[in-house]
Design an enzyme around this catalytic site. Structure first.
Site, PDB file in Angstrom:
ATOM      1  N   CYS A 130     -13.286  17.236 -25.852  1.00 10.48           N
ATOM      2  CA  CYS A 130     -13.368  16.948 -27.290  1.00 10.48           C
ATOM      3  C   CYS A 130     -12.453  17.933 -28.030  1.00 10.48           C
ATOM      4  O   CYS A 130     -11.262  17.992 -27.754  1.00 10.48           O
ATOM      5  CB  CYS A 130     -14.829  17.005 -27.732  1.00 10.48           C
ATOM      6  SG  CYS A 130     -15.150  16.732 -29.483  1.00 10.48           S
ATOM      7  N   ASP A 164     -13.645   4.744 -27.007  1.00 10.00           N
ATOM      8  CA  ASP A 164     -13.698   5.972 -27.806  1.00 10.00           C
ATOM      9  C   ASP A 164     -13.186   5.685 -29.214  1.00 10.00           C
ATOM     10  O   ASP A 164     -12.012   5.370 -29.398  1.00 10.00           O
ATOM     11  CB  ASP A 164     -12.834   7.042 -27.142  1.00 10.00           C
ATOM     12  CG  ASP A 164     -13.020   8.427 -27.755  1.00 10.00           C
ATOM     13  OD1 ASP A 164     -13.396   8.504 -28.944  1.00 10.00           O
ATOM     14  OD2 ASP A 164     -12.779   9.416 -27.049  1.00 10.00           O
ATOM     15  N   HIS A 207     -16.502   8.170 -26.212  1.00 11.83           N
ATOM     16  CA  HIS A 207     -16.177   9.580 -26.394  1.00 11.83           C
ATOM     17  C   HIS A 207     -17.283  10.434 -25.764  1.00 11.83           C
ATOM     18  O   HIS A 207     -18.456  10.087 -25.833  1.00 11.83           O
ATOM     19  CB  HIS A 207     -16.078   9.901 -27.891  1.00 11.83           C
ATOM     20  CG  HIS A 207     -15.535  11.271 -28.172  1.00 11.83           C
ATOM     21  ND1 HIS A 207     -14.205  11.592 -27.975  1.00 11.83           N
ATOM     22  CD2 HIS A 207     -16.132  12.397 -28.625  1.00 11.83           C
ATOM     23  CE1 HIS A 207     -14.021  12.859 -28.300  1.00 11.83           C
ATOM     24  NE2 HIS A 207     -15.166  13.374 -28.691  1.00 11.83           N
TER      25      HIS A 207
END
Length: 219
Positions: free
Chosen positions: A106, A154, A186
């Site tokens: 991330c 995502d 994600h």
């Protein structure tokens, strides 16, 4: 395996006592147990893993608060922190080899790309669905091959964003290979978040990550 909380963050050393060094860069939640667990897994695979604490002790499980902390991150300071962490790890008595690896998730995925452009010590960079709107690595300074993992579903890092990243790195004359997992969202690697965790994608990405580090980091 030995784990310690150090001034730079969390350090995990393999049972053998030495191995190549890898930086493990946190998600927007901070240096939470999931990131420490990844460092432990790398140590179990024979690496000396350091997870720098870029939020300096602050963690959260609130998406709103995590978003605020991500946006409040001082990018210039973070770049200095990454360079200092790389220097510390490279000079650690347990670390073998000239080059380090870096893997991030991330926010940390984007910071892994940044680390590979600000530190000459990085020899392999792995980006798990990296995102940070204010982090713009200068890929002309990239000296390490990049491996990227993304989820088809995502909504933060869209397929278009992935294609843009690939283009930017290749236009700079650098190397990137990517894998996009069908149906994955994600944070598909985060096994502490069952609502997004994808065991099949996570297992495949992990095996490819270890093989990538084995290929590019001398023991």
């Amino acid at each position: 395996m030995m784990e310690t909380d150090h001034e730079f963050g969390y350090l995990a050393v393999p049972t053998a006592g030495s191995g190549p060094g890898i930086l493990v860069l946190q998600e927007w939640w901070g240096l939470v147990p999931h990131i420490k667990d990844i460092a432990d897994r790398l140590a179990a695979a024979g690496y000396v893993a350091l997870a720098p604490d870029l939020y300096r002790g602050t963690t959260t499980n609130s998406p709103d608060e995590a978003g605020r902390m991500l946006m409040a991150l001082n990018i210039e300071q973070a770049a200095q922190d990454l360079e200092q962490a790389a220097t510390f790890l490279a000079n650690h008595e347990a670390v073998t080899g000239e080059k380090l690896g870096v893997v991030g998730f991330c926010m940390g995925g984007q910071l892994a790309l940044l680390a590979a452009t600000v530190s000459d010590r990085i020899g392999a960079a792995v980006d798990f669905y990296g995102i940070h709107p204010n982090v713009h690595p200068n890929f002309s300074r990239l000296k390490a091959p990049v491996l990227g993992f993304f989820g088809e579903q995502d909504s933060f890092v869209t397929p278009e964003a992935v294609e843009q990243l690939i283009s930017q790195i290749r236009e700079a004359g650098k190397t990137i290979d990517t894998y996009t997992y069908p149906g994955a969202e994600h944070a598909f690697f985060n096994d502490t978040r069952p609502e997004v965790y994808n065991a099949e994608a996570a297992s495949d990405a992990w095996q490819r990550t270890i093989a990538f580090f084995q290929d590019h980091l001398a023991a």
